[in-house]
Enzyme design. Sequence first.
Site, mmCIF file in Angstrom:
data_model
loop_
_atom_site.group_PDB
_atom_site.id
_atom_site.type_symbol
_atom_site.label_atom_id
_atom_site.label_comp_id
_atom_site.label_asym_id
_atom_site.label_seq_id
_atom_site.Cartn_x
_atom_site.Cartn_y
_atom_site.Cartn_z
ATOM 1 N N ASP A 256 43.286 60.729 63.403
ATOM 2 C CA ASP A 256 42.073 60.300 62.704
ATOM 3 C C ASP A 256 42.391 59.354 61.547
ATOM 4 O OD1 ASP A 256 43.179 62.733 61.869
ATOM 5 O OD2 ASP A 256 41.331 63.453 60.941
ATOM 6 N N ASP B 176 45.138 64.541 58.676
ATOM 7 C CA ASP B 176 43.881 64.836 59.346
ATOM 8 C C ASP B 176 42.819 65.284 58.350
ATOM 9 O OD1 ASP B 176 45.900 66.973 59.253
ATOM 10 O OD2 ASP B 176 44.261 68.262 59.933
ATOM 11 N N GLU B 177 41.589 65.044 58.755
ATOM 12 C CA GLU B 177 40.411 65.639 58.103
ATOM 13 C C GLU B 177 40.288 65.360 56.612
ATOM 14 O OE1 GLU B 177 39.479 69.409 60.977
ATOM 15 O OE2 GLU B 177 41.053 69.765 59.513
ATOM 16 N N VAL B 178 40.523 64.122 56.200
ATOM 17 C CA VAL B 178 40.223 63.840 54.796
ATOM 18 C C VAL B 178 38.707 63.749 54.642
ATOM 19 C CG1 VAL B 178 42.420 62.691 54.373
ATOM 20 C CG2 VAL B 178 40.407 61.318 54.984
#
Lengths: 568, 568
Positions: free
Chosen positions: B387, B336-338
Amino acid sequence: MSPHFLWSGLVILSILVCQVSALWPIPRTMSPGNSPVKLSSEFDIQIRFANPPADLRAAISRTKSSLFSGKFERLVLGRGSADADLLKDARTLVSLELSLAAGSPVRSIAEETNQPIEAKSESYSLSIPENNASATISANSSLGLFRGLATFEQLWYDYEGTKYTLEGGADINDGPAFPYRGFSFDTARNFYPVSDILRTLDAMSWVKLSVLYWHIIDSQSFPLQVAAFPELSAKGAYSASEIYTQDDVRRIVQYANERGIDIIMELDSPGHTTAIGAAHPELIACASKSPWSKYASEPPAGQLRIASPNTLAFAKTFFDSVATALPGTMMSSGGDEVNLPCWEEDGETQADLTQRNITIADALNQFVETVQGVIAAHGKTPFIKSDMVLTHNVPVLNDTVVVVWQTSEDAAAVAERNLRFIHQPSNYFYLDCGAGDWLGNNIAGNSWCDPFKTWQRAYSFDPFANLTVEQHQLVLGAGQMPLWSEQSSPENLDSIVWPRLAAAAEVFWTGATLPDGTKRVGENATSGTHALARLNELRYRLVDRGIQAIALQPKWCVLRPGECDLDS
Amino acid sequence: MSPHFLWSGLVILSILVCQVSALWPIPRTMSPGNSPVKLSSEFDIQIRFANPPADLRAAISRTKSSLFSGKFERLVLGRGSADADLLKDARTLVSLELSLAAGSPVRSIAEETNQPIEAKSESYSLSIPENNASATISANSSLGLFRGLATFEQLWYDYEGTKYTLEGGADINDGPAFPYRGFSFDTARNFYPVSDILRTLDAMSWVKLSVLYWHIIDSQSFPLQVAAFPELSAKGAYSASEIYTQDDVRRIVQYANERGIDIIMELDSPGHTTAIGAAHPELIACASKSPWSKYASEPPAGQLRIASPNTLAFAKTFFDSVATALPGTMMSSGGDEVNLPCWEEDGETQADLTQRNITIADALNQFVETVQGVIAAHGKTPFIKSDMVLTHNVPVLNDTVVVVWQTSEDAAAVAERNLRFIHQPSNYFYLDCGAGDWLGNNIAGNSWCDPFKTWQRAYSFDPFANLTVEQHQLVLGAGQMPLWSEQSSPENLDSIVWPRLAAAAEVFWTGATLPDGTKRVGENATSGTHALARLNELRYRLVDRGIQAIALQPKWCVLRPGECDLDS
């Protein structure tokens, strides 16, 4: 200011934060120390006056025990090991000396706690030497010395058994902005054992709170054993093991008083009294009447039949019996959320009104006059909830203290009536908000006072907002933080209360601004950072001393003040 | 329907609620009992097949111990005393017999827990006799028998030492709607001792959860001791005492498996990895770069340098080393959230991309291909955050399970890609929402996923919303409830998790509707009431068994199901 410049400022601030002491609440004036001092294994606390009271000696013994057993390491990278080099050549502190100013009376902490709140002396001076001299605390009272001990306890860190402070050379002159600094505790929606109350009192004393406002009974249960009416708790408590006996109350009051905490008991009335009906159904109108929402703010419905002479006689004896058992100089009759339809539809109340040829407003006035009269007869100051004055226009005694609870906006209206008050606004201080509704069948429901009140919200409270300078003297307390227990119980007591109550305690102690005159939060965002670093330390100290206080940040941030700021 | 009629309906319902069993999660089919049965002091649990596994015998021993030590009294007015008369002539149960269906293999609970999740058999049948016969649990597996024991434990009340149920004559046929029923636990933002994890596993097993998804490391700390890289925890953990050693992990996995709980370890990458840089700074781009908000979702910034061959080699060995130590058949690479600017401004990453003549998207694909390859080589099913698939369009192995986390709306998009998934939507299941911001200098800040997710909100989740009937088979789990620990720590673990995780566990066990086909909440408000009464009982049982679960209502309401409903 350019973003770059702002950022540099924050870096400098965070360096400063690492160096200054993390006392909580922050002292009114302090010249920080700048050298390390170790606690000698021979360290002792000496009283430099004759015939010191037993509760001061007990407090000293607790302080020593907490100093030597504390395992709290300083919140820097490497924790205690970061200070290892500093400690090699540190001087050693052998004693702390407590003295009373010349001419001060020698009284116990409990005695001083039970003085009228305006008369209490809580100020103290504290010095930590850089050389091998003694540290000193001086004050005009045992209570002041006790406040100084609370500060002294917060100066020390542990590293592999060595207890030390970085505040060698510090001088503190401290005292509260307001005498009333309270926590209101509801033990009626759900019950809490005595041990939970005692633990809470300890933690309250560590952040210099001065009052436990005990909302001990309500419509849901009646856990207070009353000498004159033992049947009230026998029938109205949740169970025989969920009663505060007279011995329990004495023990709790004594424990509190020895820790500088006064206890105000709130006998909330005439609303919030359904549980009285378990023993005395004749006293309660609309008891458990449905739908409850027409007759009460929450289930079950039920209010005292205030128009009945029997009720007035009961209330008189009830308040008298409870007041007799309490040494404090303050007592509350509550009075929030009375409901008119309950009385309008109650046949007995209507018959009483007709027979006596009075209105329900007259009856309410008489009820309040009666219970305030009992409180005053015991030499106590009466407290009352703000809606009784603002919504119902009930006349009250001149020295009444109003608990302003619905919204912070109400304070100005109370001040206009020239009544003293304490702030307990639901929009800043209610600990129970924001966890959804506890009513059944309200799937998407919110708490009535959404959202959750963060520590930052409580910390941002301005006790003088919307008041004229002349009205400032009416603020007896910047406030009181309440825990309503519909969704709380012993299981989450510490975590719902701490460290948010501590955040409020600093407002209560320091007043409208930080001691240096800067606003606590708001435009000047640096104050917020400064507070967070200190509050993190306080939180870790609470945990070290057995309080299950919630973490405010990842430990990564805690060890690097400022680096988790919004824009850092 | 007239208000009066509606009200009558609620009264009838609340009477029913008092009579039916309060099992949680509710069994898929149950014919309730209607007579009291006491537990004999000679009561024992017998295994009716040869060579029973040791962990089943241990589970039986725990069940017996909890039955005899339990102090939970039924939640009715008068508590246990209300049942005193009923118990006088009650029959006595001397034994519970556990049997496997003919032809079932005899395996340990742990072995069965470590089977592929689709292959597990968790169903069981449970009968409580009205006469003096034995109670029985039968299943196709030790795991099924274990689930039956969890149900059996919830049937019993205490009254003055007498253990009894009102379910004499009950027959239960039960099994889960979904095999994956998870709790995701972040032990990196703040650390939790092993004992906290074990206690949580116990409580999870009581409500039949099947997976602990262990978010063990993150940017803030690296508490996992990795055989191939011991320096990661030695330098990246908060302290030497905040590490899960290889022995700790083995112990936790074994403890979980013996309780029917699989452990998925999430090695979140390539984002959320800054703490790796404490030992291997060469692997991390934009480490602690400022302002963090440009380079990461929270401080400190830092991501793996995915374009570097060294990083790929590290990741391969890292995943391999951790996978080797875990018996389970599932493992997650998170994802997540790169953050793209982090890599765009990292000189080394840009040099690697240029040298290899690939884009950052290519590098990300290779990274995921590499770590999924290792997971697959260990015979494990790879999990990934949604994501990575939806935002970054990274190709994944066909059997990948996607953790849908940002919003429940994302599930349909994942289903369109024909990937299996579990629901972990922040708008229903995130336990950490609603307590304000933990970033410094954000006085008025909210949590990013406001508001607080109430138990009712979690309970209202529909796992099949926006999915076609054909897509239902892609739902491996109605979900998983996560605890992110920025504002949590051992001090509030129980109170932030329980009983909300239990509310979710019933959704996970029973699926899109209640077993009788009615919607769980919503228009049909009666379901909510029914659930609340049972959930109150579950909460009191949790407290009785040592879990500090939060109160959902005043005890007055708990003892009077339905009377605190919104319109009662």
